[in-house]
Design an enzyme around this catalytic site. Structure first.
Site, mmCIF file in Angstrom:
data_model
loop_
_atom_site.group_PDB
_atom_site.id
_atom_site.type_symbol
_atom_site.label_atom_id
_atom_site.label_comp_id
_atom_site.label_asym_id
_atom_site.label_seq_id
_atom_site.Cartn_x
_atom_site.Cartn_y
_atom_site.Cartn_z
ATOM 1 N N ARG A 53 0.213 22.606 -6.683
ATOM 2 C CA ARG A 53 -0.225 21.200 -6.657
ATOM 3 C C ARG A 53 0.341 20.414 -7.846
ATOM 4 O O ARG A 53 0.387 19.192 -7.831
ATOM 5 C CB ARG A 53 -1.760 21.181 -6.693
ATOM 6 C CG ARG A 53 -2.378 19.953 -6.068
ATOM 7 C CD ARG A 53 -3.856 20.141 -5.811
ATOM 8 N NE ARG A 53 -4.576 20.634 -6.961
ATOM 9 C CZ ARG A 53 -5.556 21.542 -6.919
ATOM 10 N NH1 ARG A 53 -5.941 22.046 -5.773
ATOM 11 N NH2 ARG A 53 -6.155 21.941 -8.024
ATOM 12 N N TYR A 106 -1.885 -6.395 -2.213
ATOM 13 C CA TYR A 106 -1.677 -5.688 -0.940
ATOM 14 C C TYR A 106 -3.029 -5.418 -0.243
ATOM 15 O O TYR A 106 -3.997 -4.986 -0.889
ATOM 16 C CB TYR A 106 -0.935 -4.383 -1.233
ATOM 17 C CG TYR A 106 -0.805 -3.453 -0.062
ATOM 18 C CD1 TYR A 106 -0.110 -3.844 1.075
ATOM 19 C CD2 TYR A 106 -1.387 -2.192 -0.094
ATOM 20 C CE1 TYR A 106 0.000 -2.989 2.156
ATOM 21 C CE2 TYR A 106 -1.272 -1.324 0.985
ATOM 22 C CZ TYR A 106 -0.582 -1.739 2.103
ATOM 23 O OH TYR A 106 -0.472 -0.891 3.176
ATOM 24 N N ASP A 178 1.461 -3.751 -9.450
ATOM 25 C CA ASP A 178 2.154 -3.175 -8.296
ATOM 26 C C ASP A 178 3.556 -3.785 -8.284
ATOM 27 O O ASP A 178 3.733 -4.982 -8.034
ATOM 28 C CB ASP A 178 1.382 -3.514 -7.012
ATOM 29 C CG ASP A 178 2.004 -2.868 -5.778
ATOM 30 O OD1 ASP A 178 3.237 -2.674 -5.760
ATOM 31 O OD2 ASP A 178 1.268 -2.578 -4.816
ATOM 32 N N LYS A 203 9.105 2.459 0.257
ATOM 33 C CA LYS A 203 9.977 1.338 0.640
ATOM 34 C C LYS A 203 11.434 1.642 0.247
ATOM 35 O O LYS A 203 12.129 2.335 0.945
ATOM 36 C CB LYS A 203 9.491 0.049 -0.011
ATOM 37 C CG LYS A 203 7.981 -0.135 -0.015
ATOM 38 C CD LYS A 203 7.407 -0.276 1.366
ATOM 39 C CE LYS A 203 5.898 -0.433 1.300
ATOM 40 N NZ LYS A 203 5.223 -0.232 2.547
HETATM 41 C C1 LIG Z 1 3.198 -4.196 -2.324
HETATM 42 C C2 LIG Z 1 2.737 -2.950 -1.658
HETATM 43 N N1 LIG Z 1 2.058 -2.046 -2.358
HETATM 44 C C3 LIG Z 1 1.620 -0.892 -1.808
HETATM 45 C C4 LIG Z 1 1.866 -0.623 -0.486
HETATM 46 C C5 LIG Z 1 1.375 0.655 0.109
HETATM 47 O O1 LIG Z 1 2.407 1.577 0.202
HETATM 48 P P1 LIG Z 1 2.326 2.824 1.214
HETATM 49 O O2 LIG Z 1 2.608 2.270 2.557
HETATM 50 O O3 LIG Z 1 3.331 3.770 0.720
HETATM 51 O O4 LIG Z 1 0.925 3.365 1.104
HETATM 52 C C6 LIG Z 1 2.583 -1.530 0.292
HETATM 53 C C7 LIG Z 1 2.866 -1.246 1.724
HETATM 54 O O5 LIG Z 1 3.317 -2.075 2.469
HETATM 55 C C8 LIG Z 1 3.029 -2.727 -0.308
HETATM 56 O O6 LIG Z 1 3.707 -3.641 0.395
#
Ligand SMILES: Cc1ncc(COP(=O)(O)O)c(C=O)c1O
Length: 387
Positions: A53, A106, A178, A203
């Site tokens: 892990r 988000y 973020d 992404k």
């Molecule tokens: C700005 C942002 N942060 C976090 C996330 C979440 O990422 P994940 O889909 O890998 O959980 C997204 C997903 O679209 C996002 O656009």
């Protein structure tokens, strides 16, 4: 890595195996749960990796790459971008705390705050993304954490991070940003004073819409350690196959990102001139309300932006999306394929952004920009918004 090397060079070389004889270019994937030790005395040596892990040489290399990207002191990988946000918040919040969250964060992060964190007696307060120095008025004696996302999801507001950090530091509040939109390539929150940068590696670092992952990069060893211990307590664990793919994504991310970002700017400028379009929300366009802050704090733009159609029925919006041949209708972004969504059903905000028309978000892929533009043009013209 030499400090003055460009990122593309660093990412082509970071975390590669030491060359001996007939050495593979890439580190091998090691799939493990049990790890074995020649000496019993090592079984309880916390300086060693004791269990599957806790990662592998490939995850060490990916963590090193994320630290290099963000100029951070430590990185923890997570199973998704959402997990990177939720784990970071948990690392710096306890029962009885108050946290401040940018209203354009988000949706998944909002869901976690409202439906999970709140159960543990944490008071969550949303603030207008453009609050800037006004954050001072919201800080309480028990504010532990400020969560930012710049540009914001769907609506692309830019937070004035330096202004917010100034007050956060004064009150010893942890700032978490973020940083998914910029891939860390054109925005460095830690260098602007934030404590933690998170990424949905799903992404750009996946880049091919087939891997999920996240990363939490901390500015200091102290912050990194808090995140690491929280990850350990929560049983955070990342598949080494996925880690391998994300490290592979690092090798080509600069080239892909630059091309996708260039396509996004071109399409945004073109859409801004279309009669069917009321507004384009792209921070690199001078018409964007936070353009000045973007110009000051960012060195470039990402692959997603939004635009507002003139007021029309939902049927027209769906017709417009369904006519497109090259844009896939799907969530996420950063892959090689362009994607599009209508955002209104997702817009859950405390402060109504009031667009006055349907909001559409585009994530640009690696297709030729002329073909993408043509696809949009045909669909806009055939949809007949005006009748
Ligand atoms: C700005 C942002 N942060 C976090 C996330 C979440 O990422 P994940 O889909 O890998 O959980 C997204 C997903 O679209 C996002 O656009």
């Amino acid at each position: 890595m030499k400090k003055d090397m460009k990122k593309a060079t660093k990412f082509a070389h970071i975390g590669r195996p030491k060359i001996g004889v007939s050495t593979s270019v890439n580190l091998p994937i090691t799939r493990s749960s049990t790890l074995l030790f020649a000496k019993a005395a090592d079984l309880y040596n916390d300086d060693l990796r004791l269990y599957g892990r806790h990662g592998s040489p490939v995850s060490d290399a990916l963590e090193e790459a994320f630290c290099e990207l963000e100029n951070g002191a430590g990185c923890t990988l997570t199973s998704s971008g959402l997990a990177a946000n939720t784990l970071s918040i948990q690392a710096f919040t306890k029962a009885g705390d108050h946290i401040l969250v940018s209203d354009s964060s988000y949706g998944g992060t909002r869901y976690f705050c409202d439906n999970y964190l709140s159960k543990f007696g944490v008071d969550i307060e949303y603030f207008k993304p453009n609050i800037g120095k006004g954050i001072a008025g919201l800080i309480r004696h028990n504010t532990s954490c400020i969560l930012l996302e710049s540009p914001g999801s769907l609506t692309l507001e830019i937070n004035d991070l330096p202004a917010i950090v100034e007050y956060a530091r004064k009150h010893k509040i942890t700032t978490i940003v973020d940083n998914t939109w910029s891939a860390g390539l054109v925005y460095n929150p830690l260098e602007l004073g934030a404590d933690v940068a998170t990424h949905a590696a799903t992404k750009y670092y996946s880049g091919h819409s087939d891997v999920m992952g996240g990363a939490i990069v901390a500015r200091t060893k102290l912050h990194a350690n808090k995140v690491r211990l929280t990850a350990k307590a929560l049983g955070n664990c990342v598949s080494q196959d996925d880690v391998y793919q994300l490290l592979r994504g690092f090798r080509s991310v600069v080239t892909r990102f630059n091309q996708q970002a260039e396509t996004a700017v071109q399409l945004a400028k073109w859409l801004a001139k279309r009669p069917e379009v009321q507004d384009v929300r792209h921070p690199a366009l001078p018409s964007h309300p936070d353009h000045k802050i973007w110009k000051r704090d960012f060195s470039g733009a990402g692959c997603i932006f939004s635009f507002v159609l003139n007021p029309c029925s939902e049927k027209r919006v769906l017709n417009f999306l369904d006519r497109l041949k090259l844009f896939g209708k799907g969530f996420s972004f950063g892959g090689y394929e362009s994607v599009i969504i209508h955002c209104d059903p997702q817009l859950r905000r405390n402060f109504d952004p009031e667009f006055g028309g349907p909001l559409i978000r585009i994530g640009c892929g690696l297709e030729d920009v002329d073909d993408l533009q043509n696809d949009l043009q045909v669909s806009l013209e055939k949809t007949k918004f005006s009748d």
